[in-house]
Design a protein around this motif. Structure first.
Motif, PDB file in Angstrom:
ATOM      1  N   PHE A  84      12.256  10.615  -7.511  1.00 40.80           N
ATOM      2  CA  PHE A  84      11.312  10.723  -6.338  1.00 40.80           C
ATOM      3  C   PHE A  84      12.075  11.619  -5.220  1.00 40.80           C
ATOM      4  O   PHE A  84      11.577  11.979  -4.373  1.00 40.80           O
ATOM      5  CB  PHE A  84      11.244   9.303  -5.729  1.00 40.80           C
ATOM      6  N   MET A  86      13.035   6.679   1.298  1.00 39.88           N
ATOM      7  CA  MET A  86      12.363   5.575   1.107  1.00 39.88           C
ATOM      8  C   MET A  86      12.437   4.154   2.036  1.00 39.88           C
ATOM      9  O   MET A  86      12.292   3.231   1.585  1.00 39.88           O
ATOM     10  CB  MET A  86      12.446   5.071  -0.196  1.00 39.88           C
ATOM     11  N   TRP A 138       7.845   6.752   0.804  1.00 42.55           N
ATOM     12  CA  TRP A 138       6.581   6.323   0.030  1.00 42.55           C
ATOM     13  C   TRP A 138       5.532   6.740   0.748  1.00 42.55           C
ATOM     14  O   TRP A 138       5.195   6.629   1.998  1.00 42.55           O
ATOM     15  CB  TRP A 138       6.449   4.907  -0.355  1.00 42.55           C
ATOM     16  N   GLY A 160       7.385   1.628  -5.458  1.00 38.82           N
ATOM     17  CA  GLY A 160       7.459   1.328  -3.870  1.00 38.82           C
ATOM     18  C   GLY A 160       6.530  -0.006  -3.567  1.00 38.82           C
ATOM     19  O   GLY A 160       6.176  -0.508  -4.325  1.00 38.82           O
ATOM     20  N   THR A 183       0.628   0.203  -1.086  1.00 36.13           N
ATOM     21  CA  THR A 183       0.199   1.328  -0.121  1.00 36.13           C
ATOM     22  C   THR A 183      -0.531   0.836   1.346  1.00 36.13           C
ATOM     23  O   THR A 183      -0.011   1.674   2.137  1.00 36.13           O
ATOM     24  CB  THR A 183      -0.859   1.996  -0.765  1.00 36.13           C
ATOM     25  N   ARG A 191       2.897   1.448   3.604  1.00 38.64           N
ATOM     26  CA  ARG A 191       3.301   2.935   3.727  1.00 38.64           C
ATOM     27  C   ARG A 191       2.672   3.724   4.812  1.00 38.64           C
ATOM     28  O   ARG A 191       1.492   3.279   5.506  1.00 38.64           O
ATOM     29  CB  ARG A 191       2.959   3.323   2.520  1.00 38.64           C
ATOM     30  N   GLU A 228       3.574  10.390  -5.179  1.00 37.36           N
ATOM     31  CA  GLU A 228       3.902   9.200  -4.737  1.00 37.36           C
ATOM     32  C   GLU A 228       4.516   9.119  -3.452  1.00 37.36           C
ATOM     33  O   GLU A 228       4.648   8.145  -2.851  1.00 37.36           O
ATOM     34  CB  GLU A 228       4.554   8.494  -5.849  1.00 37.36           C
ATOM     35  N   THR A 229       4.988  10.104  -2.907  1.00 38.86           N
ATOM     36  CA  THR A 229       6.156  10.274  -1.685  1.00 38.86           C
ATOM     37  C   THR A 229       5.713  11.350  -0.997  1.00 38.86           C
ATOM     38  O   THR A 229       4.870  12.416  -1.282  1.00 38.86           O
ATOM     39  CB  THR A 229       7.445  10.508  -2.103  1.00 38.86           C
TER      40      THR A 229
END
Length: 186
Positions: free
Chosen positions: A22, A107, A136, A145, A148, A151, A176-177
């Motif tokens: 990541f 993160m 994330w 992570g 959602t 985030r 994803e990030t």
């Protein structure tokens, strides 16, 4: 959004080299671009996984975390010479104005993303200093992570930093990030 901290009982997961998929050491070094005389803060340092990667390249590196238990684990592993442990919330950092040349979070943005925290960063990061965020994405699929709904999207981070007096120099969505690099305006 509900804010939380990483479960200290799962701290071993923070030392998993799989985290490099990541954000690699090389990517983080490239984004932060540290100088040997820099004073930098790792926001949400946990057990020091990414702190250790930048420590050889700066004069002082503050490992900032709200959990003393995370600092205890990091201390047991052995702290690199330039690392100082700081127990604090990002919204209430114990640094003088314009102290930091840079700050980074890997993160953890979703854990401190408030107007108060970003205003505090604008206070402690010197004019021209940078803040690097790898977090994330709300656009991710949630396999890794946090869920959602806990985030933020890249656009939120860009707007929130702009409102706090930062200019975006690099912003990219990934699977994803996301990565967001900003500089504090003078």
């Amino acid at each position: 959004m509900g804010f939380h901290t990483f479960d200290v009982d799962r701290a071993d997961a923070l030392e998993d080299p799989g985290r490099y998929r990541f954000c690699s050491r090389e990517e983080l070094l490239s984004l932060v671009d540290p100088a040997p005389t820099d004073v930098v803060a790792d926001l949400g340092s946990g057990t020091g996984f990414y702190t250790d990667e930048l420590a050889p390249f700066v004069e002082t590196l503050y490992a900032v975390d709200v959990q003393t238990a995370m600092h205890d684990i990091y201390r047991e592993q052995g702290l690199p010479e330039p690392v100082d442990l700081v127990t604090a919330e990002v919204a209430d950092l114990p640094f003088a104005d314009d102290t930091l040349d840079a700050a980074f979070s890997t993160m953890t943005y979703h854990e401190f993303a408030t107007d108060e925290s970003l205003a505090e960063l604008a206070r402690v990061v010197r004019p021209g200093g940078r803040v690097v965020t790898v977090d994330w994405s709300a656009e991710g699929d949630g396999v890794d992570g946090p869920p959602t709904d806990e985030r933020y999207a890249l656009g939120h981070a860009v707007s929130a930093f702009a409102d706090a007096g930062f200019v975006t120099t690099h912003a990219v969505d990934r699977r994803e990030t996301f990565v967001c690099v900003v500089r504090r305006e003078a």
